[in-house]
Design a protein around this motif. Structure first.
Motif: not given
Length: 194
Positions: A28-36, A42-48, A59-62
């Motif tokens: 799932k992709t979210i577009t608002d930082d305020s969403q819990a 799994v939620m993706i916002l930008g590169d996080t 972009k960094q292998v965990p």
């Protein structure tokens, strides 16, 4: 006229993006930082990427433990196998291979021919799959394992009972070297992640 063309282009891009997101229902992709962040999503916002309390950069292998935490949701049944193959193919924590660093290819996946869906964006050196980020590699591994599950069940009339049986089935087509199979067995036996 220019505004109408701009509006039409926006609508086309919007529907294409919506169709792409429907292919991966667990992502799932979210577009608002305020969403819990919802539990077990799994939620993706930008590169996080966020999952439960984890927040990781795409972009960094965990570390393997964090990969396993995400893989339990994104890969499902074969999450343990994903992490074990990642360690075998691209190295343990902090010792990632060239392909893991440059292509975000953690499991040594080759770019598939026709007939299998993929999240890879192109073929790199020696036909290794190139991904936009490590989570896309994880999703691609799941697609591959869905195909392997289907083939195993067709051949044996039942699902694979465990990772060892699936490794035996994959041996030769995924990786033809005996040392690979031996190492993967050892890693499965000594798997300590929760």
């Amino acid at each position: 006229m220019k505004q109408l063309l701009t509006l039409m282009a926006f609508v086309i891009v919007f529907f294409a993006a919506a169709a792409t997101l429907k292919q991966f229902p667990s992502r799932k992709t979210i577009t608002d930082d305020s969403q819990a962040v919802k539990k077990d999503t799994v939620m993706i916002l930008g590169d996080t990427i966020s999952f439960d309390t984890l927040q990781l950069h795409l972009k960094q292998v965990p570390k393997a433990q964090h990969l396993y935490s995400i893989a339990k949701h994104s890969v499902g049944r074969w999450a343990k196998l994903f992490v074990v193959i990642k360690i075998e193919e691209s190295g343990a924590d902090g010792q990632n291979s060239f392909f893991a660093k440059k292509y975000f290819n953690l499991t040594g996946m080759r770019y598939p021919g026709t007939g299998r869906k993929t999240t890879a964006v192109k073929a790199g050196m020696d036909y290794y799959a190139v991904f936009n980020n490590w989570h896309d590699c994880m999703l691609d591994f799941k697609m591959y394992m869905d195909v392997m599950d289907e083939k195993f069940e067709k051949k044996n009339g039942r699902p694979a009972k465990d990772e060892y049986e699936m490794v035996d089935f994959m041996f030769g087509s995924f990786n033809p070297y005996g040392v690979w199979k031996r190492d993967v067995y050892w890693l499965l036996k000594h798997f300590k992640y929760k």
